[in-house]
Design an enzyme around this catalytic site. Structure first.
Site, PDB file in Angstrom:
ATOM      1  N   VAL A 137     -50.204  53.741   0.092  1.00 26.64           N
ATOM      2  CA  VAL A 137     -49.952  52.457  -0.553  1.00 26.64           C
ATOM      3  C   VAL A 137     -51.103  52.161  -1.498  1.00 26.64           C
ATOM      4  O   VAL A 137     -52.257  52.073  -1.065  1.00 26.64           O
ATOM      5  CB  VAL A 137     -49.817  51.309   0.471  1.00 26.64           C
ATOM      6  CG1 VAL A 137     -49.447  50.003  -0.248  1.00 26.64           C
ATOM      7  CG2 VAL A 137     -48.780  51.646   1.533  1.00 26.64           C
TER       8      VAL A 137
ATOM      9  N   GLY B  91     -52.913  40.972  -0.374  1.00 28.17           N
ATOM     10  CA  GLY B  91     -51.650  40.621  -1.011  1.00 28.17           C
ATOM     11  C   GLY B  91     -50.480  41.461  -0.551  1.00 28.17           C
ATOM     12  O   GLY B  91     -50.360  41.827   0.624  1.00 28.17           O
ATOM     13  N   ILE B  92     -49.590  41.761  -1.498  1.00 25.40           N
ATOM     14  CA  ILE B  92     -48.376  42.519  -1.167  1.00 25.40           C
ATOM     15  C   ILE B  92     -48.721  43.880  -0.592  1.00 25.40           C
ATOM     16  O   ILE B  92     -48.106  44.330   0.382  1.00 25.40           O
ATOM     17  CB  ILE B  92     -47.486  42.658  -2.416  1.00 25.40           C
ATOM     18  CG1 ILE B  92     -46.891  41.289  -2.801  1.00 25.40           C
ATOM     19  CG2 ILE B  92     -46.362  43.665  -2.167  1.00 25.40           C
ATOM     20  CD1 ILE B  92     -46.113  41.307  -4.099  1.00 25.40           C
TER      21      ILE B  92
ATOM     22  N   ASP C 293     -57.478  51.414  -3.380  1.00 19.38           N
ATOM     23  CA  ASP C 293     -57.755  50.175  -4.077  1.00 19.38           C
ATOM     24  C   ASP C 293     -58.966  50.382  -4.978  1.00 19.38           C
ATOM     25  O   ASP C 293     -59.802  51.260  -4.717  1.00 19.38           O
ATOM     26  CB  ASP C 293     -58.026  49.029  -3.104  1.00 19.38           C
ATOM     27  CG  ASP C 293     -57.615  47.675  -3.691  1.00 19.38           C
ATOM     28  OD1 ASP C 293     -58.186  47.297  -4.729  1.00 19.38           O
ATOM     29  OD2 ASP C 293     -56.728  47.022  -3.120  1.00 19.38           O
TER      30      ASP C 293
ATOM     31  N   TYR D 215     -47.730  42.096 -19.726  1.00 15.02           N
ATOM     32  CA  TYR D 215     -47.320  42.329 -18.330  1.00 15.02           C
ATOM     33  C   TYR D 215     -45.835  42.682 -18.253  1.00 15.02           C
ATOM     34  O   TYR D 215     -45.444  43.631 -17.559  1.00 15.02           O
ATOM     35  CB  TYR D 215     -47.619  41.071 -17.519  1.00 15.02           C
ATOM     36  CG  TYR D 215     -47.291  41.168 -16.051  1.00 15.02           C
ATOM     37  CD1 TYR D 215     -48.150  41.812 -15.161  1.00 15.02           C
ATOM     38  CD2 TYR D 215     -46.127  40.584 -15.532  1.00 15.02           C
ATOM     39  CE1 TYR D 215     -47.862  41.870 -13.805  1.00 15.02           C
ATOM     40  CE2 TYR D 215     -45.837  40.644 -14.185  1.00 15.02           C
ATOM     41  CZ  TYR D 215     -46.703  41.291 -13.327  1.00 15.02           C
ATOM     42  OH  TYR D 215     -46.408  41.355 -11.984  1.00 15.02           O
TER      43      TYR D 215
ATOM     44  N   ILE E  33     -44.354  35.272  -5.655  1.00  7.29           N
ATOM     45  CA  ILE E  33     -44.910  35.598  -4.344  1.00  7.29           C
ATOM     46  C   ILE E  33     -46.299  34.981  -4.228  1.00  7.29           C
ATOM     47  O   ILE E  33     -47.120  35.108  -5.146  1.00  7.29           O
ATOM     48  CB  ILE E  33     -45.012  37.127  -4.145  1.00  7.29           C
ATOM     49  CG1 ILE E  33     -43.668  37.811  -4.465  1.00  7.29           C
ATOM     50  CG2 ILE E  33     -45.466  37.441  -2.734  1.00  7.29           C
ATOM     51  CD1 ILE E  33     -42.522  37.424  -3.578  1.00  7.29           C
TER      52      ILE E  33
END
Length: 255
Positions: A10, A16-17, A36, A159, A192
Site C-alpha cells: 500500500v 488517512g486512506i 510513504d 489534480y 473523505i
C-alpha cells in the site's frame, strides 16, 4: 505451522486512506509492505496492522523518483515474498487552489509527476514482478483515484488531470494483465475526511449540509478500505477494469 499470509503493498500509507486500507487488509489476512514519503510517525498504523497478526514493514519512497521503483519492489519481495496485491494510494493535492488560468507548469509537472507518472511506473514495476511468477492466491492492482477523475473542478485543474489519467491507467493495465488472471480496479473516493482535506473541512462541511453529498455525510477512510479489501479478495476478478465510486452518490448526475 500456520499458513503464509499473502503480501499487499500500500503506497502512501502512513495516515488517512492508506492507513485505513492497510489496517483493513491486515484484518482480512494480509501481510503489509507500506510505503510513504515520510516514515516517521508511522507507529500507529504499524501497531494497528500487528494487532491483526500481520507482518509489516515501512519503506521510505518518493513516488516521483521513478528510477528507484524497480529496486524498491525488489526490496519488498526480498522482505515479504511475492506481491499479491498492490494498492496505489499515494498522491498529492494541488499546490494551491485557484484560477485555472493561473496554473503554472511547475505545479502541473509536480502533480502529474507524483499522481500519474509515479503511479504508472510503480505499477509497471510491480506488474513485471507479478508477471514473472505463478501464484495460487488471488492477485490484484487497485488504484485509489478520486471522483475528480470525472467531475471537473476548475480550482484544482492539475489534480483533476492527474486523476483522469489514472482512469486510463486502470484500463490499460487491466487489458495487459487479464490473461494472467490479475484483476485491476479503480476506486474513486468522494469527500473523505483525512489530513489532506483538513484545510478545507469547513468549506466541505457547509457544502455537505447544503446537499453536495446525497448521503448527507463525510466519507471516512474505512469506507474506502472496505471496498479495497473486497476487491483484493479475488472474488471480483472477472470484473477487472471496473470503477467503484465511494462517494455517497456525489458523482451521480441529478437535479
Amino acid at each position: 505451522m500456520s499458513e503464509a499470509r499473502p503480501l499487499a503493498v500500500v503506497t502512501g500509507s502512513r495516515r488517512g486512506i492508506g492507513a485505513g486500507v492497510a489496517v483493513e487488509l491486515a484484518a482480512r489476512g494480509f501481510d503489509l509492505a507500506l510505503t510513504d514519503l515520510e516514515v516517521s510517525e508511522a507507529d500507529e498504523v504499524l501497531a494497528a496492522v500487528r494487532l491483526h497478526g500481520g507482518r509489516v514493514q515501512m519503506f521510505a519512497s518518493d513516488l516521483a523518483h521513478v528510477h528507484e521503483h524497480v529496486e524498491l519492489v525488489q526490496r519488498i519481495v526480498t522482505w515479504g515474498g511475492e506481491i499479491a496485491v498492490l494498492v496505489n494510494n499515494a498522491g498529492v493535492g494541488s499546490p494551491g487552489r485557484g484560477d485555472l488560468l493561473d496554473i503554472s507548469p511547475d505545479a502541473l509537472d509536480h502533480v502529474l509527476g507524483v499522481n500519474l507518472r509515479g503511479t504508472f511506473f510503480f505499477t509497471q514495476a510491480v506488474a513485471k514482478s507479478m508477471a514473472c511468477t505463478h501464484s495460487s492466491v488471488a492477485r490484484s492492482i487497485i488504484t485509489i483515484s478520486s471522483v475528480s477523475a470525472e467531475m471537473a473542478s476548475i480550482e484544482r485543474g492539475d489534480y483533476c488531470l492527474s486523476k483522469a489519467g489514472l482512469g486510463m491507467l486502470t484500463k490499460l493495465f487491466s487489458l495487459r494483465l487479464a490473461p494472467l488472471g490479475i484483476g485491476v480496479f479503480e476506486v474513486r473516493p468522494g469527500v473523505i475526511r483525512t489530513p489532506m482535506t483538513e484545510g478545507v473541512s469547513a468549506k466541505y462541511q457547509q457544502r455537505i449540509a447544503e446537499g453536495l453529498v446525497p448521503m448527507g455525510r463525510w466519507g471516512y477512510p474505512e469506507d474506502v478500505a472496505r471496498v479495497v479489501a473486497a476487491l483484493a479478495s479475488g472474488q471480483f476478478v472477472f470484473a477487472t477494469g471496473s470503477v467503484v465510486n465511494v462517494d455517497g452518490a456525489l458523482s451521480i448526475p441529478h437535479f
